[in-house]
Scaffold this motif. Sequence first.
Motif, mmCIF file in Angstrom:
data_model
loop_
_atom_site.group_PDB
_atom_site.id
_atom_site.type_symbol
_atom_site.label_atom_id
_atom_site.label_comp_id
_atom_site.label_asym_id
_atom_site.label_seq_id
_atom_site.Cartn_x
_atom_site.Cartn_y
_atom_site.Cartn_z
ATOM 1 N N VAL A 136 36.694 52.111 45.907
ATOM 2 C CA VAL A 136 35.843 52.040 44.711
ATOM 3 C C VAL A 136 35.746 50.600 44.216
ATOM 4 O O VAL A 136 34.664 50.123 43.846
ATOM 5 C CB VAL A 136 36.395 52.962 43.609
ATOM 6 N N ILE A 137 36.882 49.900 44.219
ATOM 7 C CA ILE A 137 36.890 48.498 43.786
ATOM 8 C C ILE A 137 35.952 47.668 44.656
ATOM 9 O O ILE A 137 35.169 46.855 44.147
ATOM 10 C CB ILE A 137 38.326 47.940 43.819
ATOM 11 N N ASP A 138 36.021 47.877 45.961
ATOM 12 C CA ASP A 138 35.164 47.123 46.876
ATOM 13 C C ASP A 138 33.697 47.451 46.637
ATOM 14 O O ASP A 138 32.829 46.574 46.655
ATOM 15 C CB ASP A 138 35.541 47.414 48.323
ATOM 16 N N GLU A 139 33.426 48.735 46.424
ATOM 17 C CA GLU A 139 32.040 49.164 46.216
ATOM 18 C C GLU A 139 31.456 48.542 44.943
ATOM 19 O O GLU A 139 30.298 48.116 44.913
ATOM 20 C CB GLU A 139 31.984 50.690 46.122
ATOM 21 N N LEU A 140 32.279 48.466 43.903
ATOM 22 C CA LEU A 140 31.799 47.955 42.617
ATOM 23 C C LEU A 140 31.988 46.452 42.477
ATOM 24 O O LEU A 140 31.561 45.874 41.474
ATOM 25 C CB LEU A 140 32.545 48.667 41.479
ATOM 26 N N ASP A 141 32.654 45.827 43.469
ATOM 27 C CA ASP A 141 32.942 44.387 43.412
ATOM 28 C C ASP A 141 33.670 44.041 42.121
ATOM 29 O O ASP A 141 33.342 43.091 41.414
ATOM 30 C CB ASP A 141 31.656 43.565 43.532
ATOM 31 N N TYR A 142 34.697 44.830 41.808
ATOM 32 C CA TYR A 142 35.440 44.661 40.548
ATOM 33 C C TYR A 142 36.407 43.493 40.642
ATOM 34 O O TYR A 142 37.123 43.338 41.634
ATOM 35 C CB TYR A 142 36.221 45.949 40.260
ATOM 36 N N GLN A 143 36.431 42.664 39.610
ATOM 37 C CA GLN A 143 37.378 41.561 39.510
ATOM 38 C C GLN A 143 38.146 41.694 38.200
ATOM 39 O O GLN A 143 37.552 41.558 37.118
ATOM 40 C CB GLN A 143 36.654 40.207 39.530
ATOM 41 N N PRO A 144 39.447 42.000 38.239
ATOM 42 C CA PRO A 144 40.207 42.103 36.987
ATOM 43 C C PRO A 144 40.254 40.760 36.285
ATOM 44 O O PRO A 144 40.302 39.717 36.919
ATOM 45 C CB PRO A 144 41.609 42.546 37.449
ATOM 46 N N SER A 145 40.234 40.773 34.966
ATOM 47 C CA SER A 145 40.243 39.524 34.211
ATOM 48 C C SER A 145 41.574 38.808 34.355
ATOM 49 O O SER A 145 42.621 39.433 34.564
ATOM 50 C CB SER A 145 39.972 39.794 32.726
ATOM 51 N N ALA A 146 41.522 37.492 34.236
ATOM 52 C CA ALA A 146 42.758 36.698 34.339
ATOM 53 C C ALA A 146 43.734 37.073 33.245
ATOM 54 O O ALA A 146 44.950 37.124 33.454
ATOM 55 C CB ALA A 146 42.412 35.213 34.264
ATOM 56 N N THR A 147 43.217 37.359 32.056
ATOM 57 C CA THR A 147 44.089 37.734 30.935
ATOM 58 C C THR A 147 44.810 39.031 31.236
ATOM 59 O O THR A 147 46.014 39.166 30.995
ATOM 60 C CB THR A 147 43.266 37.874 29.646
ATOM 61 N N SER B 282 49.854 41.941 32.756
ATOM 62 C CA SER B 282 50.523 42.943 33.582
ATOM 63 C C SER B 282 51.592 42.346 34.481
ATOM 64 O O SER B 282 52.604 42.970 34.750
ATOM 65 C CB SER B 282 49.493 43.699 34.432
ATOM 66 N N SER B 283 51.375 41.116 34.960
ATOM 67 C CA SER B 283 52.301 40.537 35.935
ATOM 68 C C SER B 283 53.220 39.471 35.363
ATOM 69 O O SER B 283 54.238 39.141 35.963
ATOM 70 C CB SER B 283 51.504 39.909 37.092
ATOM 71 N N GLY B 284 52.848 38.900 34.213
ATOM 72 C CA GLY B 284 53.628 37.805 33.660
ATOM 73 C C GLY B 284 53.282 36.461 34.254
ATOM 74 O O GLY B 284 53.913 35.457 33.951
ATOM 75 N N HIS B 285 52.258 36.431 35.130
ATOM 76 C CA HIS B 285 51.848 35.185 35.769
ATOM 77 C C HIS B 285 50.351 34.965 35.553
ATOM 78 O O HIS B 285 49.556 35.902 35.658
ATOM 79 C CB HIS B 285 52.151 35.216 37.271
ATOM 80 N N THR B 286 49.978 33.732 35.279
ATOM 81 C CA THR B 286 48.568 33.417 35.050
ATOM 82 C C THR B 286 47.857 32.933 36.300
ATOM 83 O O THR B 286 46.641 32.873 36.324
ATOM 84 C CB THR B 286 48.436 32.310 33.989
ATOM 85 N N HIS B 287 48.627 32.542 37.322
ATOM 86 C CA HIS B 287 48.076 31.912 38.527
ATOM 87 C C HIS B 287 47.231 30.697 38.151
ATOM 88 O O HIS B 287 46.215 30.411 38.762
ATOM 89 C CB HIS B 287 47.273 32.906 39.366
ATOM 90 N N THR B 288 47.706 30.009 37.113
ATOM 91 C CA THR B 288 47.069 28.783 36.639
ATOM 92 C C THR B 288 48.147 27.730 36.412
ATOM 93 O O THR B 288 49.217 28.038 35.877
ATOM 94 C CB THR B 288 46.313 29.022 35.325
ATOM 95 N N LEU B 289 47.876 26.509 36.835
ATOM 96 C CA LEU B 289 48.780 25.390 36.613
ATOM 97 C C LEU B 289 48.161 24.457 35.578
ATOM 98 O O LEU B 289 46.946 24.266 35.548
ATOM 99 C CB LEU B 289 49.030 24.627 37.918
ATOM 100 N N GLY B 290 48.996 23.863 34.752
ATOM 101 C CA GLY B 290 48.511 22.899 33.779
ATOM 102 C C GLY B 290 48.587 21.489 34.341
ATOM 103 O O GLY B 290 49.544 21.137 35.036
ATOM 104 N N LEU B 291 47.581 20.682 34.056
ATOM 105 C CA LEU B 291 47.578 19.274 34.441
ATOM 106 C C LEU B 291 47.515 18.446 33.178
ATOM 107 O O LEU B 291 46.511 18.460 32.461
ATOM 108 C CB LEU B 291 46.387 18.959 35.351
ATOM 109 N N VAL B 292 48.599 17.748 32.879
ATOM 110 C CA VAL B 292 48.684 16.947 31.659
ATOM 111 C C VAL B 292 48.483 15.500 32.054
ATOM 112 O O VAL B 292 49.361 14.869 32.625
ATOM 113 C CB VAL B 292 50.041 17.159 30.955
#
Length: 339
Positions: A38-49, A54-64
């Motif tokens: 169903v996910i593939d059919e609908l091309d669903y992308q869960p939001s980053a938030t 749900s996972s405790g990880h953002t999969h984002t790195l900060g660049l200061v």
Amino acid sequence: MNIGEIARRAGVSRSTVSYALSGKRSISPETRARIQAVIDELDYQPSATARALSSGHTHTLGLVFPPASSHYTDMQLDFIGSLVEAAAGFGYDVLMAASIGDGDKGLRRLVAERRVDGAVLMEIRLDDARVDYLSEAGFPFVTIGRTGRPEHTRWVDMDYTALVGSCVRHLAHLGHRRIAFVNRSERLFRAGYESAHRSLTGFENACEQQGVVGAAYLCGDDAASGEDAIGRILAADPATTALVTVNEAALGGLYRGLAAHGREVPLDFSVTGIALSRWATAVTPQLTAADVSAAEMGRAAVELLLELLATPDAPPRHVLLAPPVSLRASTGPAPESGN
């Protein structure tokens, strides 16, 4: 499209879809396959938030990366681009936090709101409050560059002391006896930028070891300042026949300044230094230089940070780069008048 619609079409509960996305609980292969179809059919992308919650990880790195002035130089943009590209290769996005006129508020927001999994700090000072803050907060980070107390942090850096020393030795072996050093700006030097200070140490030590006369000059990060620096160098010591620079942004101005004063590179005057390879080869004649690899440094920084995220208790690891000086067309034997 949302989880409720996926659950309805797959004939399962919302919680089952959530478990399939997060991996927090096991579900049967048949149910997982039905949900995935169903996910593939609908091309669903869960939001980053949602993923972060749900996972405790953002999969984002900060660049200061505060700019050296009111804008980013082309060289700084090369470093930013290399790090973003390296992070993307590991499936991470990059969020920039620039401290421009607001102290370290951008950095503090990254930590307080946990908007990123870890941070990469650039433009490091020997005494850097950002490093102290993140260390005290227990927030994962690595630096490109190193402070005056580097042993307890993870970092990747160029060995500026050794590389500038190699440039001086190269010029001395060509017979140059009066050599100038064009450093970064006075503002950055006073702020304690580590590359500026370590480079100066390397220059002074190498001049003493080679028995040559050396003079150091601070220079703004732009072409006009490079032209001005040449005027100051030749006014102070007209017998100067060579220079070493770590100021890429001023490189074009240095060349123009030499031409304006009747010095032809390399017949009358030799130029060498530390530079990104694409900038060293963009000038004419091409610059003899220790080539900085923005891609290598960006990749190493991301790998160090991901290692830290995976194994927080592992001992700190460092990467110190010391590429050889690439001989190109900007250096030659000292002219007889300079001996």
